[in-house]
Scaffold this motif. Structure first.
Motif, PDB file in Angstrom:
ATOM      1  N   ALA A   1      22.926 119.066  41.953  1.00 31.67           N
ATOM      2  CA  ALA A   1      21.651 118.517  42.416  1.00 31.67           C
ATOM      3  C   ALA A   1      21.432 117.114  41.857  1.00 31.67           C
ATOM      4  CB  ALA A   1      20.522 119.424  41.979  1.00 31.67           C
TER       5      ALA A   1
ATOM      6  N   HIS B   1      14.241 116.196  43.579  1.00 27.75           N
ATOM      7  CA  HIS B   1      13.210 117.170  43.209  1.00 27.75           C
ATOM      8  C   HIS B   1      13.398 117.512  41.742  1.00 27.75           C
ATOM      9  CE1 HIS B   1      11.057 118.577  46.804  1.00 27.75           C
ATOM     10  NE2 HIS B   1      12.082 118.050  47.422  1.00 27.75           N
ATOM     11  N   PRO B   2      12.336 117.454  40.979  1.00 31.26           N
ATOM     12  CA  PRO B   2      12.490 117.736  39.542  1.00 31.26           C
ATOM     13  C   PRO B   2      12.969 119.158  39.286  1.00 31.26           C
ATOM     14  CG  PRO B   2      10.167 117.521  40.134  1.00 31.26           C
ATOM     15  CD  PRO B   2      10.958 117.136  41.333  1.00 31.26           C
ATOM     16  N   ASN B   3      13.764 119.302  38.296  1.00 31.05           N
ATOM     17  CA  ASN B   3      14.228 120.624  37.871  1.00 31.05           C
ATOM     18  C   ASN B   3      13.152 121.256  37.002  1.00 31.05           C
ATOM     19  OD1 ASN B   3      15.281 122.591  36.022  1.00 31.05           O
ATOM     20  ND2 ASN B   3      17.288 122.099  36.850  1.00 31.05           N
ATOM     21  N   PHE B   4      12.697 122.397  37.482  1.00 31.52           N
ATOM     22  CA  PHE B   4      11.552 123.021  36.822  1.00 31.52           C
ATOM     23  C   PHE B   4      11.862 123.574  35.445  1.00 31.52           C
ATOM     24  CE2 PHE B   4       7.287 124.042  37.331  1.00 31.52           C
ATOM     25  CZ  PHE B   4       6.916 123.366  38.465  1.00 31.52           C
ATOM     26  N   ASN B   5      13.066 124.047  35.289  1.00 31.78           N
ATOM     27  CA  ASN B   5      13.401 124.622  33.994  1.00 31.78           C
ATOM     28  C   ASN B   5      13.440 123.542  32.930  1.00 31.78           C
ATOM     29  OD1 ASN B   5      13.832 127.357  34.787  1.00 31.78           O
ATOM     30  ND2 ASN B   5      15.591 126.583  35.925  1.00 31.78           N
ATOM     31  N   ALA B   6      14.036 122.447  33.284  1.00 31.73           N
ATOM     32  CA  ALA B   6      14.122 121.348  32.327  1.00 31.73           C
ATOM     33  C   ALA B   6      12.721 120.891  31.960  1.00 31.73           C
ATOM     34  CB  ALA B   6      14.911 120.202  32.929  1.00 31.73           C
TER      35      ALA B   6
ATOM     36  N   LEU C   1      10.989 123.336  29.774  1.00 31.37           N
ATOM     37  CA  LEU C   1      11.534 123.316  28.425  1.00 31.37           C
ATOM     38  C   LEU C   1      10.932 122.159  27.625  1.00 31.37           C
ATOM     39  CD1 LEU C   1      13.474 124.587  26.511  1.00 31.37           C
ATOM     40  CD2 LEU C   1      15.281 123.117  27.403  1.00 31.37           C
TER      41      LEU C   1
ATOM     42  N   ARG D   1       8.133 132.573  30.028  1.00 31.76           N
ATOM     43  CA  ARG D   1       8.362 132.500  31.469  1.00 31.76           C
ATOM     44  C   ARG D   1       7.075 132.204  32.201  1.00 31.76           C
ATOM     45  NH1 ARG D   1      13.401 136.292  33.207  1.00 31.76           N
ATOM     46  NH2 ARG D   1      13.254 135.019  35.053  1.00 31.76           N
TER      47      ARG D   1
ATOM     48  N   LEU E   1      18.206 126.590  31.924  1.00 29.77           N
ATOM     49  CA  LEU E   1      18.663 125.213  32.034  1.00 29.77           C
ATOM     50  C   LEU E   1      20.154 125.120  31.736  1.00 29.77           C
ATOM     51  CD1 LEU E   1      17.860 122.340  32.504  1.00 29.77           C
ATOM     52  CD2 LEU E   1      17.319 122.133  30.086  1.00 29.77           C
TER      53      LEU E   1
ATOM     54  N   ARG F   1      22.127 127.532  34.464  1.00 29.86           N
ATOM     55  CA  ARG F   1      21.893 127.415  35.897  1.00 29.86           C
ATOM     56  C   ARG F   1      21.636 128.772  36.530  1.00 29.86           C
ATOM     57  NH1 ARG F   1      25.460 123.277  36.762  1.00 29.86           N
ATOM     58  NH2 ARG F   1      24.809 121.562  35.461  1.00 29.86           N
TER      59      ARG F   1
ATOM     60  N   THR G   1      18.363 131.814  36.790  1.00 34.55           N
ATOM     61  CA  THR G   1      16.999 132.083  36.357  1.00 34.55           C
ATOM     62  C   THR G   1      16.695 133.557  36.234  1.00 34.55           C
ATOM     63  OG1 THR G   1      16.254 132.180  38.631  1.00 34.55           O
ATOM     64  CG2 THR G   1      16.179 130.037  37.537  1.00 34.55           C
TER      65      THR G   1
ATOM     66  N   VAL H   1      10.757 124.899  49.111  1.00 38.83           N
ATOM     67  CA  VAL H   1      11.551 123.751  48.672  1.00 38.83           C
ATOM     68  C   VAL H   1      11.506 123.637  47.150  1.00 38.83           C
ATOM     69  CG1 VAL H   1      11.736 121.243  48.721  1.00 38.83           C
ATOM     70  CG2 VAL H   1      11.240 122.495  50.814  1.00 38.83           C
ATOM     71  N   GLN H   2      10.349 123.845  46.602  1.00 45.96           N
ATOM     72  CA  GLN H   2      10.248 123.761  45.139  1.00 45.96           C
ATOM     73  C   GLN H   2      11.024 124.867  44.431  1.00 45.96           C
ATOM     74  OE1 GLN H   2       6.414 123.287  43.411  1.00 45.96           O
ATOM     75  NE2 GLN H   2       5.927 121.514  44.670  1.00 45.96           N
TER      76      GLN H   2
ATOM     77  N   GLN I   1      14.896 123.666  45.145  1.00 42.40           N
ATOM     78  CA  GLN I   1      15.318 122.425  44.492  1.00 42.40           C
ATOM     79  C   GLN I   1      14.974 122.438  43.019  1.00 42.40           C
ATOM     80  OE1 GLN I   1      16.942 120.217  46.205  1.00 42.40           O
ATOM     81  NE2 GLN I   1      16.344 120.475  48.343  1.00 42.40           N
ATOM     82  N   GLY I   2      13.869 123.071  42.711  1.00 42.44           N
ATOM     83  CA  GLY I   2      13.451 123.112  41.317  1.00 42.44           C
ATOM     84  C   GLY I   2      14.198 124.163  40.535  1.00 42.44           C
ATOM     85  N   ARG I   3      15.104 124.862  41.204  1.00 44.92           N
ATOM     86  CA  ARG I   3      15.893 125.911  40.555  1.00 44.92           C
ATOM     87  C   ARG I   3      14.999 126.915  39.833  1.00 44.92           C
ATOM     88  NH1 ARG I   3      21.137 124.228  42.450  1.00 44.92           N
ATOM     89  NH2 ARG I   3      19.906 123.242  44.036  1.00 44.92           N
ATOM     90  N   ARG I   4      13.985 127.319  40.524  1.00 47.63           N
ATOM     91  CA  ARG I   4      13.112 128.302  39.891  1.00 47.63           C
ATOM     92  C   ARG I   4      13.592 129.717  40.161  1.00 47.63           C
ATOM     93  NH1 ARG I   4       6.994 126.012  39.432  1.00 47.63           N
ATOM     94  NH2 ARG I   4       6.876 127.696  37.964  1.00 47.63           N
TER      95      ARG I   4
END
Lengths: 345, 345
Positions: A2, A47-52, A55, A121, B55, B58, B60, B114-115, B118-121
């Motif tokens: 990504a 799109h921002p990585n939510f986990n990062a 954190l 979480r 993170l 990769r 969740t 999308v979030q 892309q946000g890898r949630r």
DNA sequence: GTAACCTAAGAAAGCGTTTCCTTATAAATT
DNA sequence: AATTTATAAGGAAACGCTTTCTTAGGTTAC
């Protein structure tokens, strides 16, 4: 892989920190740079990585939902979709998502909550029910983790933000309504006695009965294990009493369906022979035959306020408060004035 | 501040990497060290931080649920709690949690997806419905993001893992059942025509009608906007036809409640005047009066299999497959043989 | 013309894990 | 005894972001 903040930074020819600031709309970045960065984001489909983000931020933008054990049949009650709809609406306003753990048993659910909390979480939790001596509630208090309760906590209610109806009063009013129709032998069909809501409503019922100078009889109180076999048994017993009730207060519309169907089986019809009134006013209450007299408890709003209270709690450490969602009695056709004694079955 | 892997490492006098390996039960760590580390974790009450793990990893351990617009009344259908219960059960077996975004409108829901992606949630997504030309489905395919669909994709069904009933056959059988009771004028009360399930059932109905040599009439086909006002209108029209139907196939039990109630209003009762049969066999079907003849579509299993399919997809990149969940007709009391012509209303 | 002050943006240090790459020690091989 | 091989564990980079601290360069002030 990504596209990350670094890719954007490179393309826009700025530092990653600048990109981060653009995302946060930090005023320290000039409009020109912002525009440049935004173009780069757009171009790369960033799109921002939510986990990062979680954190770095220590915030997840998610709230955890704790349901009663899904093994429980209560789960099929339309109460839940509706309360979740309320929660979801408020959550959406503030850009929060919902998170549910998946335990089945008591222990698994508890473990799920611990993981939500310790594993960071979620930012807060909503308990969708309130039970007597709930382990989860105790745990959340110990951890000082933000949470709200739908219903009234059994203990420490003043220390816990909770959203409730005035179930005592609602039950009292509903019972009074039946009394006003001339009923004197009124039964109470409750649910699980571990639920605080059951207790409150039972007390409200009792108050109304006693205030009206009627006899409060234990035989008239029945607790169905939701609405099947056990409940049928219970209703049968109730109506084989020497002086069976002429009206029933039932904890929940869904239960009422079960009750009505059982009454039918033993040849009693509603409202001709027995009046029945209940709580929740789920959509179906209107469509059943007869349409049910039911206390509308504003399920959606319960959820909405619960989420609102939780977010206050998370965002501003607001002090504990109690929110009472108004109820109102919806009179339909499941209750009738009591016939003169001779005319009853 | 929460206790981290470093705290544990310090206490156990090992490196953080060692602690991490103990958590993963890596064979390269000696039993003795493992024990030592576990004691330290225990002592400190350590719980891994999920965001950090996600993170680095990769992954969740969460799956995303996409519901139809919650603005939609369909949301109150007990179908959803039940299908979620199925999903939740399978998810729990594999230690996955559930994640729901909170959009209301079409666009918001899309943005939510999308979030998630892309946000890898989440690691994968389950679509809880299947519509004609669904933007979300297209998007997920483009992104090659793992997902499964409950229902049949309108396009590219062979490329998408989906869990479905044989709705065509189910509708055909249900219609045949009514035909076998002697009904010749059978109406179809459908839901939203954008839902693939509606289309399939309508086609099954049509097949049964034509195979039996009956007339397929457009006037007998009605699509309720779920179960209130619009539906009542529709039912009224249906029964003011010169030759009104004597039986109805209805898309959904909940709709049936609406239909029955509307029929009552115009003085028709079920099953005496009109036979009604529907789909889903929600818990309430059994308790309504009359108890409903309904096709049980095994909602729980739909959810269970959908989660299973998704996890296969995530864990082993399994190829797309179609899972057909069996249905079975539950005959209760909402249908009766057709009376000889003279005896009908 | 130099000191003092803004402002805009960069560098780097986290956040708590995982994992690749090393290293230290012990055992095995020659 | 010297070298190779296993084994157990540590070091450090990486995951993608936020945020504190710094710096560069331009204004203003004396």
């Amino acid at each position: 892989m990504a596209v990350t903040i670094k890719d954007v930074a490179k393309l826009a020819d700025v530092a990653p920190s600048t990109v981060s600031r653009v995302i946060a709309n930090n005023p320290r970045i000039s409009e020109k740079t912002k525009r440049k960065v935004k173009e780069a984001m757009e171009y790369l489909g960033y799109h921002p990585n939510f986990n990062a983000r979680s954190l770095a931020n220590r915030s997840t933008q998610a709230i955890g939902l704790v349901m009663p054990s899904s093994a429980d049949h209560a789960f099929q009650n339309p109460f839940f979709p509706e309360v979740i709809r309320g929660i979801s609406t408020k959550a959406h306003e503030k850009d929060y998502a919902l998170y549910m753990s998946t335990g089945k048993t008591e222990d698994e659910i508890f473990e799920g909550v611990v993981q939500m909390v310790q594993g960071r979480r979620v930012d807060g939790i909503i308990l969708l029910y309130s039970r007597v001596d709930d382990r989860i509630m105790t745990y959340l208090q110990e951890q000082e983790f933000p949470f709200t309760v739908i219903g009234k906590p059994y203990k420490n209610a003043e220390l816990i933000t909770h959203i409730d109806n005035d179930n005592f009063k609602a039950a009292q009013e509903l019972t009074q309504y039946l009394i006003s129709l001339g009923h004197e032998r009124i039964g109470f069909v409750g649910g699980n006695l571990n639920l605080v809501v059951t207790i409150d409503r039972l007390l409200g019922y009792e108050k109304a009965i006693r205030d009206a100078g009627l006899h409060y009889k234990d035989q008239y109180i029945v607790h169905e294990e939701f609405l099947k076999e056990g409940g049928q048994e219970a209703v049968r017993e109730l109506f084989s009493l020497p002086e069976p009730p002429t009206a029933l207060v039932v904890m929940d519309d869904l239960m009422t369906f079960g009750v009505i169907s059982t009454l039918h089986e033993i040849g009693l019809s509603v409202p001709e022979h027995i009046s029945v009134a209940s709580f929740n006013n789920v959509m179906l209450s209107e469509l059943s035959s007869p349409p049910l007299t039911s206390v509308d408890i504003n399920i959606f709003q319960l959820g909405y306020e619960a989420a609102g209270g939780l977010l206050d709690c998370i965002q501003t450490c607001a002090p504990a408060k109690r929110v009472v969602v108004p109820h109102n009695l919806i009179i339909r056709q499941s209750c009738k004035p009591k016939l003169a004694e001779k005319e009853t079955v």
